[in-house]
Design a protein around this motif. Structure first.
Motif, short mmCIF file in Angstrom:
data_model
loop_
_atom_site.label_atom_id
_atom_site.label_comp_id
_atom_site.label_asym_id
_atom_site.label_seq_id
_atom_site.Cartn_x
_atom_site.Cartn_y
_atom_site.Cartn_z
N LYS A 1 1.09 7.29 -11.12
CA LYS A 1 0.09 6.48 -11.53
C LYS A 1 -0.16 5.16 -11.73
CE LYS A 1 0.54 9.93 -15.75
NZ LYS A 1 1.54 9.96 -17.30
N PHE A 2 -0.99 4.37 -12.28
CA PHE A 2 -1.20 3.04 -11.48
C PHE A 2 -2.01 2.34 -12.93
CE2 PHE A 2 -2.37 -1.04 -8.84
CZ PHE A 2 -1.92 -1.56 -9.19
N MET A 3 -1.14 2.02 -13.28
CA MET A 3 -2.09 1.51 -14.80
C MET A 3 -2.31 0.15 -14.97
SD MET A 3 -1.61 4.48 -16.42
CE MET A 3 -2.04 3.77 -17.98
N TYR A 4 -2.49 -0.71 -13.29
CA TYR A 4 -3.12 -2.09 -13.62
C TYR A 4 -4.55 -1.87 -12.96
CZ TYR A 4 1.59 -2.54 -14.18
OH TYR A 4 2.94 -2.22 -14.40
N GLU A 5 -4.76 -3.21 -13.10
CA GLU A 5 -6.62 -3.04 -12.83
C GLU A 5 -6.69 -3.31 -11.11
OE1 GLU A 5 -9.93 -2.87 -13.76
OE2 GLU A 5 -9.16 -2.71 -16.03
N HIS A 6 -7.41 -3.13 -10.70
CA HIS A 6 -7.20 -3.16 -9.47
C HIS A 6 -7.97 -4.56 -8.48
CE1 HIS A 6 -6.64 0.96 -8.75
NE2 HIS A 6 -6.37 1.34 -7.56
N LEU A 7 -7.22 -5.67 -8.85
CA LEU A 7 -7.81 -7.08 -8.95
C LEU A 7 -6.35 -7.25 -7.99
CD1 LEU A 7 -9.45 -9.54 -9.32
CD2 LEU A 7 -8.02 -9.77 -11.70
N VAL A 8 -6.77 -8.53 -7.34
CA VAL A 8 -6.43 -8.97 -6.35
C VAL A 8 -6.64 -11.19 -7.31
CG1 VAL A 8 -4.69 -9.92 -3.99
CG2 VAL A 8 -5.86 -7.70 -4.68
N VAL A 9 -5.72 -12.26 -7.40
CA VAL A 9 -5.41 -12.72 -8.20
C VAL A 9 -5.01 -13.43 -6.17
CG1 VAL A 9 -4.81 -14.32 -9.23
CG2 VAL A 9 -5.98 -12.75 -10.50
N ASP A 10 -6.21 -14.11 -5.64
CA ASP A 10 -5.07 -14.76 -4.49
C ASP A 10 -4.41 -16.59 -4.52
OD1 ASP A 10 -3.67 -16.23 -2.39
OD2 ASP A 10 -5.45 -14.32 -1.05
N ILE A 11 -4.12 -16.96 -5.20
CA ILE A 11 -3.75 -18.41 -5.47
C ILE A 11 -3.37 -19.66 -4.08
CG2 ILE A 11 -2.93 -20.12 -6.85
CD1 ILE A 11 -2.15 -18.59 -9.26
N THR B 1 5.47 4.05 -18.15
CA THR B 1 4.56 5.70 -17.51
C THR B 1 4.05 5.16 -16.69
OG1 THR B 1 3.04 3.35 -18.50
CG2 THR B 1 3.66 4.98 -19.95
N SER B 2 4.10 4.49 -15.23
CA SER B 2 3.73 3.83 -14.30
C SER B 2 5.32 3.85 -13.00
CB SER B 2 3.21 3.15 -13.73
OG SER B 2 3.93 1.83 -14.28
N MET B 3 5.79 4.51 -13.30
CA MET B 3 7.24 4.80 -12.10
C MET B 3 7.87 5.67 -11.37
SD MET B 3 7.54 1.20 -11.56
CE MET B 3 8.58 1.29 -10.53
N HIS B 4 7.07 6.68 -10.80
CA HIS B 4 6.79 8.18 -11.13
C HIS B 4 6.74 8.09 -9.45
CE1 HIS B 4 7.93 9.18 -14.90
NE2 HIS B 4 6.80 8.81 -15.76
N TYR B 5 7.38 8.68 -8.87
CA TYR B 5 7.14 8.82 -7.82
C TYR B 5 6.82 10.52 -7.03
CZ TYR B 5 8.75 3.56 -7.70
OH TYR B 5 8.45 2.60 -8.79
N LEU B 6 6.18 10.06 -5.43
CA LEU B 6 6.29 11.10 -4.79
C LEU B 6 6.75 11.96 -3.78
CD1 LEU B 6 2.07 10.66 -4.56
CD2 LEU B 6 3.54 12.79 -6.82
N THR B 7 7.31 10.82 -3.47
CA THR B 7 8.14 11.35 -2.20
C THR B 7 9.24 12.18 -1.81
OG1 THR B 7 9.16 8.63 -2.34
CG2 THR B 7 10.65 9.56 -1.13
N PRO B 8 9.96 12.92 -3.44
CA PRO B 8 10.44 14.54 -3.57
C PRO B 8 9.80 15.18 -2.36
CG PRO B 8 11.00 13.02 -4.93
CD PRO B 8 9.98 12.48 -4.66
N TYR C 1 0.84 -1.38 0.19
CA TYR C 1 0.03 -0.23 0.25
C TYR C 1 1.17 1.02 0.10
CZ TYR C 1 -3.11 3.35 1.45
OH TYR C 1 -4.21 4.77 1.70
N ARG C 2 1.81 1.30 0.79
CA ARG C 2 2.92 2.26 0.88
C ARG C 2 3.49 2.64 -0.34
NH1 ARG C 2 3.64 0.07 6.66
NH2 ARG C 2 5.22 -0.82 5.88
N ARG C 3 3.96 1.55 -1.07
CA ARG C 3 4.14 1.66 -2.52
C ARG C 3 3.64 2.28 -3.42
NH1 ARG C 3 9.50 2.27 -4.35
NH2 ARG C 3 10.20 0.92 -6.03
N LEU C 4 2.16 2.01 -3.37
CA LEU C 4 1.09 2.37 -4.11
C LEU C 4 0.77 3.67 -3.99
CD1 LEU C 4 -1.36 -0.61 -4.46
CD2 LEU C 4 -0.22 -0.17 -7.04
N SER C 5 1.13 3.78 -2.40
CA SER C 5 0.80 5.10 -2.97
C SER C 5 2.25 6.58 -3.08
CB SER C 5 0.76 5.70 -1.20
OG SER C 5 1.37 5.93 -0.43
N ARG C 6 3.15 5.29 -3.02
CA ARG C 6 3.73 6.08 -3.82
C ARG C 6 4.54 6.96 -5.58
NH1 ARG C 6 8.99 4.48 -1.15
NH2 ARG C 6 10.20 5.75 -2.08
#
Length: 376
Positions: free
Chosen positions: A147-157, A345-352, A139-144
């Protein structure tokens, strides 16, 4: 019959002295009676308390002593094998733990005023139920990410009960869609029970949680599965060669449905780019992982337990293989390796930005933020 008064038989001076003596001794008798009553009650309470202590002692001794006599890695492992502890955990897995959270933690909230209005924002409290904090780590990684260009889906096998050490439970709480795959009927029913309150809670069709009673393997067929009655350790797995030499395990075999990865993703309409793939397949994880990659599926994050996979592929080999598919290793949490898909396209972070604003005043922050937007 005549009645004589005592006062007529006793002179006035003697009667007064006798009357004073009776009045003086009466409070003393009452005090003694009270003391006897208090002492008696204390003795009875002490007897019951000692009986309770002895009962508790023998109960703990009967449950823990056999465990302590076993050879095990640590006292935690020994304690976890206690029947009393296992019964408690089983009750918790079957809805008890979720109910406890719902009636305690989820009733607590934090309220703070919205900017420029009299309204209040409400923040809820939660609990990361994943084994080693994988959920909040992601979650902390996602919040940084900007852009998140993926479907909000969890596949739990290998979802088990969908709660204890689950990598999908918290994301379902946060509104993500999910597909939980578990071949053991009891475990899957527990998962349905634990998640029924969080699956599309407002009945508006904005969230879908599906449950699949099967294993993910190499083919579409019915396969032998080692079913365990131990709902705590959750060690059921597809029959392997080493199991053939264990008579007890052979007696616990059941037939379960196996789905190939290709059939699975087609049947349930899994997009090629989705949020999280969690694999805990007790020995079949490397095959599943390779199949997803070879079919062109690229989840944003992979949570992969390698505890039972090392005889076929070492963790270093898995990480090297996934690096060739566009992944980089993030962290190891418990037995789980966490990897992240790298894209331009998605590896831009807000940390700074976040770090900078912590030490600035409001006016200065707005000025700096405007400058940054212009640069972007």
């Amino acid at each position: 019959m005549k009645y004589l008064k005592i006062s007529s038989l006793v002179p006035d001076r003697d009667w007064r002295s006798l009357k004073g003596c009776v009045c003086a001794t009466h409070p003393l008798k009452v005090f003694k009676c009270c003391c006897f009553v208090v002492v008696g009650v204390l003795i009875i309470e002490l007897m019951f308390f000692n009986m309770f202590i002895m009962y508790g002692y023998h109960l703990m001794k009967d449950n823990i002593t056999p465990v302590l006599n076993k050879q095990s890695n640590s006292w935690i492992d020994k304690f976890a094998e206690s029947k009393m502890v296992r019964d408690f955990v089983y009750s918790g897995k079957a809805g008890g733990f979720v109910s406890l959270i719902q009636q305690t933690l989820e009733r607590v909230y934090v309220a703070f005023p919205e900017d420029g209005s009299n309204r209040m924002k409400v923040g809820m409290l939660g609990l990361d139920v994943s084994h080693s904090g994988e959920s909040l780590f992601l979650y902390r990684r996602l919040s940084r990410r900007r852009k998140f260009m993926y479907e909000h889906l969890v596949v739990d096998i290998g979802a088990n009960d969908g709660f204890l050490s689950s990598n999908s439970f918290n994301f379902i709480q946060w509104g993500w869609d999910a597909i939980l795959v578990e071949p053991q009927t009891k475990q899957l029913r527990m998962a349905m029970l634990n998640l029924r309150r969080y699956n599309n809670p407002y009945r508006d069709g904005n969230q879908t949680v599906r449950f699949v009673e099967a294993i993910i393997g190499n083919s579409d067929a019915m396969v032998d599965f080692v079913n365990t009655d131990d709902m705590v350790s959750m060690e059921g797995h597809v029959l392997q060669e080493r199991d053939l030499y264990d008579k007890k395990l052979r007696q616990s075999l059941i037939k379960v449905q196996s789905l190939s990865v290709k059939t699975f993703v087609t049947k349930y309409g899994i997009p090629r780019y989705f949020g999280i793939l969690s694999i805990d397949a007790e020995g079949g994880g490397n095959t599943i992982l390779h199949s997803f990659m070879e079919l062109g599926y690229r989840p944003a994050f992979i949570i992969y337990e390698d505890l039972h996979e090392r005889q076929w592929e070492t963790p270093a080999e898995t990480i090297e293989y996934l690096a060739g598919k566009g992944y980089r290793f993030l962290s190891k949490r418990g037995w789980n390796n966490i990897l992240e898909h790298m894209t331009d396209t998605s590896m831009h972070y807000l940390t700074p930005h976040k770090t900078l604003f912590v030490t600035l005043s409001v006016e200065r922050s707005l000025h700096v933020y405007t400058r940054i937007l212009r640069l972007l």
